[in-house]
Write a protein that holds these residues in place. Sequence first.
Motif, mmCIF file in Angstrom:
data_model
loop_
_atom_site.group_PDB
_atom_site.id
_atom_site.type_symbol
_atom_site.label_atom_id
_atom_site.label_comp_id
_atom_site.label_asym_id
_atom_site.label_seq_id
_atom_site.Cartn_x
_atom_site.Cartn_y
_atom_site.Cartn_z
ATOM 1 N N ARG A 3 3.781 -5.781 6.240
ATOM 2 C CA ARG A 3 2.890 -5.503 5.113
ATOM 3 C C ARG A 3 1.895 -6.636 4.884
ATOM 4 N NH1 ARG A 3 0.260 -2.472 1.272
ATOM 5 N NH2 ARG A 3 0.515 -3.252 -0.835
ATOM 6 N N ASP A 4 2.354 -7.893 5.043
ATOM 7 C CA ASP A 4 1.478 -9.038 4.788
ATOM 8 C C ASP A 4 0.587 -9.390 5.975
ATOM 9 O OD1 ASP A 4 3.319 -10.027 6.542
ATOM 10 O OD2 ASP A 4 4.114 -11.578 5.213
ATOM 11 N N GLY A 5 0.628 -8.580 7.011
ATOM 12 C CA GLY A 5 -0.230 -8.806 8.175
ATOM 13 C C GLY A 5 0.397 -9.636 9.279
ATOM 14 N N THR A 6 1.559 -10.225 9.019
ATOM 15 C CA THR A 6 2.228 -11.014 10.048
ATOM 16 C C THR A 6 2.822 -10.093 11.107
ATOM 17 O OG1 THR A 6 4.308 -11.042 8.799
ATOM 18 C CG2 THR A 6 2.769 -12.847 8.421
ATOM 19 N N LYS A 7 2.918 -10.613 12.321
ATOM 20 C CA LYS A 7 3.483 -9.850 13.434
ATOM 21 C C LYS A 7 4.879 -10.379 13.754
ATOM 22 C CE LYS A 7 -1.004 -8.737 15.498
ATOM 23 N NZ LYS A 7 -0.941 -7.321 15.086
ATOM 24 N N GLU A 8 5.740 -9.473 14.133
ATOM 25 C CA GLU A 8 7.135 -9.837 14.393
ATOM 26 C C GLU A 8 7.653 -9.037 15.579
ATOM 27 O OE1 GLU A 8 11.482 -9.433 12.152
ATOM 28 O OE2 GLU A 8 9.642 -9.564 10.963
ATOM 29 N N TRP A 9 8.414 -9.732 16.456
ATOM 30 C CA TRP A 9 9.044 -9.060 17.591
ATOM 31 C C TRP A 9 10.428 -8.588 17.171
ATOM 32 C CZ3 TRP A 9 6.781 -7.591 22.009
ATOM 33 C CH2 TRP A 9 5.562 -8.187 22.359
ATOM 34 N N ASP A 56 6.136 -1.766 -3.635
ATOM 35 C CA ASP A 56 5.858 -3.096 -3.074
ATOM 36 C C ASP A 56 6.981 -4.081 -3.375
ATOM 37 O OD1 ASP A 56 3.509 -2.069 -2.183
ATOM 38 O OD2 ASP A 56 2.219 -3.103 -3.621
ATOM 39 N N ILE A 57 7.738 -3.833 -4.426
ATOM 40 C CA ILE A 57 8.794 -4.763 -4.831
ATOM 41 C C ILE A 57 10.099 -4.544 -4.074
ATOM 42 C CG2 ILE A 57 7.836 -4.963 -7.159
ATOM 43 C CD1 ILE A 57 10.076 -3.063 -8.106
ATOM 44 N N THR A 95 6.609 18.423 3.366
ATOM 45 C CA THR A 95 6.722 16.973 3.239
ATOM 46 C C THR A 95 6.710 16.601 1.766
ATOM 47 O OG1 THR A 95 4.331 16.574 3.282
ATOM 48 C CG2 THR A 95 5.483 16.691 5.416
ATOM 49 N N PHE A 96 7.334 15.462 1.469
ATOM 50 C CA PHE A 96 7.292 14.915 0.110
ATOM 51 C C PHE A 96 6.956 13.441 0.221
ATOM 52 C CE2 PHE A 96 8.834 12.973 -3.755
ATOM 53 C CZ PHE A 96 8.422 13.876 -4.736
ATOM 54 N N PHE A 97 5.939 13.036 -0.573
ATOM 55 C CA PHE A 97 5.512 11.647 -0.576
ATOM 56 C C PHE A 97 6.278 10.908 -1.652
ATOM 57 C CE2 PHE A 97 2.630 8.276 -2.132
ATOM 58 C CZ PHE A 97 2.517 7.542 -0.969
ATOM 59 N N SER A 98 7.154 9.978 -1.241
ATOM 60 C CA SER A 98 8.051 9.288 -2.173
ATOM 61 C C SER A 98 7.499 7.924 -2.567
ATOM 62 C CB SER A 98 9.428 9.100 -1.533
ATOM 63 O OG SER A 98 10.258 8.304 -2.358
ATOM 64 N N GLN A 99 7.650 7.645 -3.844
ATOM 65 C CA GLN A 99 7.411 6.294 -4.370
ATOM 66 C C GLN A 99 8.583 5.891 -5.265
ATOM 67 O OE1 GLN A 99 4.324 3.936 -4.137
ATOM 68 N NE2 GLN A 99 4.775 4.975 -2.216
ATOM 69 N N ALA A 100 9.762 6.374 -4.907
ATOM 70 C CA ALA A 100 10.965 6.053 -5.680
ATOM 71 C C ALA A 100 11.302 4.576 -5.520
ATOM 72 C CB ALA A 100 12.130 6.917 -5.208
ATOM 73 N N MET A 153 7.537 7.895 2.971
ATOM 74 C CA MET A 153 7.325 6.752 2.070
ATOM 75 C C MET A 153 6.415 5.762 2.780
ATOM 76 S SD MET A 153 10.054 4.019 0.430
ATOM 77 C CE MET A 153 10.564 4.974 -0.989
ATOM 78 N N GLU A 154 5.309 5.389 2.108
ATOM 79 C CA GLU A 154 4.332 4.487 2.720
ATOM 80 C C GLU A 154 3.751 3.566 1.666
ATOM 81 O OE1 GLU A 154 1.393 6.484 5.315
ATOM 82 O OE2 GLU A 154 2.442 8.350 4.803
#
Length: 415
Positions: free
Chosen positions: A172-178, A321-322, A275-280, A310-311
């Motif tokens: 999310r913060d733009g960092t890349k991870e293997w 985001d939390i 489809t259902f868009f979740s923000q739970a 969920m996105e």
Amino acid sequence: MRLPDEQEERGMGIPVIYTIVAVSVFILIILAVVFMSNTRQSGREAAKNKDVEATPSPTPAKEGELAEGEADIETLYRENKLRAEDLDFWDMYSGSGAVTGEDGEENQETDEEQASASPDKSPGASASPGISPGALSSPGTSPDPSASPTPTHEPTEEEMAASGDYVQVTLRDGTKEWIEISEDIPRYTYDFTNLRISDGKMAYYQDGEKVSWLGVDLSKNSGNVDFEALKESGVDFVMLRLGGRGYETGLVSLDESFVNNITKAQSAGLEVGVTFFSQAVTAREAEEEAEFVLNNLIPYRISFPVAFDMEYIVNDESRIDILTKKDKTEIAETFLSRIELEGYRCVLYGGKNWLLGEIESEDLLAYYDVWLNEPGSVPEFPYQFKMWKYDTSQKIEGVENEAAYTISFVNYSRK
């Protein structure tokens, strides 16, 4: 003619000789007695010493019995009268500074403890060159591999990229991870040389026979849809957005076009999934979302799956985001299991970055089908997926606004 004095001297010589002989014999007898007495005394002392050697010398009482190695050393010391200097070879066995207790755990001694516990080494008593301290063990036992741990090598990015055992994600913060690919989740087995694309429509073939189904993802943002035209163009199913939760307000609502879309899609003979868009942000909210979906499906019969989506919101903040990876995993599991309990098929929707970097993959991907959102000719997502949104939104015949194609490797309507 003898003189009177000569006769007297002869008479006195014989008694003197006898006296000397007698004294000499007496002295010899005394010497013999003394010699024999000393000999017997020496014999008694020798026998006494032998008995002393044969009798084990008392040793201080210890808690428990001697360990096998300690008993061997004690026996050698008694029988061969070893000196402390002769035992310096033991330093080769304890040179690593590790001693094993009765519970089998290895305890590390400090250098100061070793110095105080070990006797002074003689010049010739050091360990043989080329032998590591932890590599030796007591006589008759095998070396302990844990005594000399093998250094681990942290793979470089180039090695991870070339090995095929890692996949890179962007967080999310733009960092890349293997991310290391798990052996507990099945990998996909598709041969992408068997894919055929015509006018943006993808199909998958095996032994010359098409074994895939084409779908379109639709919502109120798609505008007016001619479902008859979609059917005639070769589309097999549609995934309709049933509803979602507001990413700011948290309110759950029905998609404005859902009722119209599902009615017309089924009239056109298309298979339907939703489809259902979740923000739970809690498991309780996930249950609320699942119940909302189930209640709104009561009037309809759907044959394709219910998808959990969920996105994060691009260029904006959202309720989720939390959440931690564990939180998002629990919410997804709660929703999917509740839907599945009512007999519907479920899929977990998401892109590579979300599925691998934002949830705990092993807790979900091994148990639920995946609808992968990864535009491209060959996906980098390594695990099995049953549906694939392989392209970005485009102009599709029969759809007012742009929409996206999806290919399914499973005909859910027959399951």
